[in-house]
Design an enzyme around this catalytic site. Structure first.
Site, PDB file in Angstrom:
ATOM      1  CB  SER A   1      -0.954   0.004   1.189  1.00 46.26           C
ATOM      2  OG  SER A   1      -0.228  -0.053   2.393  1.00 46.26           O
TER       3      SER A   1
ATOM      4  CG  HIS B   1      -3.967  -2.387   0.303  1.00 43.75           C
ATOM      5  ND1 HIS B   1      -3.239  -2.899   1.356  1.00 43.75           N
ATOM      6  CD2 HIS B   1      -4.420  -1.184   0.719  1.00 43.75           C
ATOM      7  CE1 HIS B   1      -3.250  -2.042   2.351  1.00 43.75           C
ATOM      8  NE2 HIS B   1      -3.959  -0.989   1.989  1.00 43.75           N
TER       9      HIS B   1
ATOM     10  CB  THR C   1     -10.220  -5.705   4.214  1.00 41.10           C
ATOM     11  OG1 THR C   1     -11.065  -4.825   4.979  1.00 41.10           O
ATOM     12  CG2 THR C   1      -9.976  -5.077   2.854  1.00 41.10           C
TER      13      THR C   1
ATOM     14  CE  LYS D   1      -7.328  -1.550   2.942  1.00 40.49           C
ATOM     15  NZ  LYS D   1      -7.266  -0.319   3.636  1.00 40.49           N
TER      16      LYS D   1
ATOM     17  CB  THR E   1     -18.683  -9.673  18.576  1.00 39.00           C
ATOM     18  OG1 THR E   1     -18.496  -8.379  17.994  1.00 39.00           O
ATOM     19  CG2 THR E   1     -18.663  -9.549  20.083  1.00 39.00           C
TER      20      THR E   1
ATOM     21  CB  THR F   1       3.184   4.090   8.278  1.00 41.83           C
ATOM     22  OG1 THR F   1       2.352   4.147   9.443  1.00 41.83           O
ATOM     23  CG2 THR F   1       2.553   3.198   7.249  1.00 41.83           C
TER      24      THR F   1
END
Length: 188
Positions: free
Chosen positions: A9, A37, A65, A68, A98, A183
């Site tokens: 990324s 990504h 994910t 995105k 959860t 980062t």
């Protein structure tokens, strides 16, 4: 275990999937692929770079994910059931969380189904990213080379990076994520 990303990324690099799979086979290692990504963005059905590059069946664990490209929230891993059960049993992040609410799960399923059938959306997104890179370069901005949809612009100063991001949002309604140390390395 060889853990790697498909799309990195920060710079928009894409991993050498075939080379990584070959390395894993050579040493009897499992492959753990982070496709966060890339899911929804690459491959004929939007399954990611592993699908695009024809190595999906050779990846042991895929992480993705539902945010995105899919526009919801949450994440997942896909692997043989024994591996998934082991991770579910021992990973703190799974033990102390959860499950997704039914509405989010339904939204994710609808988004995935839609993107699986609409490759033109991925093509349009890639064209827009390429057009943005070209436009920024023509404006003289320091766009870093990227073979993916990531559009990295090198600012080099954390204060300026945040300031530019704030100006773009406040004055132009454009959200750009400022990325600074740790980062990325200092000065990038």
């Amino acid at each position: 275990v060889i853990a790697f990303e498909s799309v990195y990324s920060m710079d928009g690099d894409i991993a050498d999937m075939r080379g990584t799979v070959a390395l894993a086979k050579r040493y009897g290692a499992l492959t753990y692929l982070d496709e966060v990504h890339a899911v929804g963005m690459y491959g004929p059905r939007g399954a990611g770079v592993a699908e695009r590059d024809g190595v999906m069946d050779q990846i042991d664990i895929v992480e993705g994910t539902l945010g995105k490209a899919f526009g919801v929230m949450g994440g997942y891993i896909a692997a043989d059931s024994v591996i998934v059960d082991a991770i579910r049993s021992y990973a703190d992040g799974f033990i102390f969380t959860t499950s997704l609410p039914p509405a989010l799960a339904a939204g994710a399923v609808a988004s995935i189904r839609y993107l699986k059938e609409h490759h033109e959306v991925r093509l349009a997104h890639q064209e827009r990213a390429a057009a943005l890179k070209l436009r920024l370069k023509k404006a003289g901005l320091p766009v870093m080379p990227s073979v993916s949809h990531i559009v990295p612009v090198l600012v080099g100063d954390p204060v300026h990076c945040k300031m530019i991001s704030d100006i773009l949002l406040e004055d132009h309604g454009i959200y750009v994520q400022p990325i600074n140390y740790p980062t990325v390395p200092r000065g990038t």
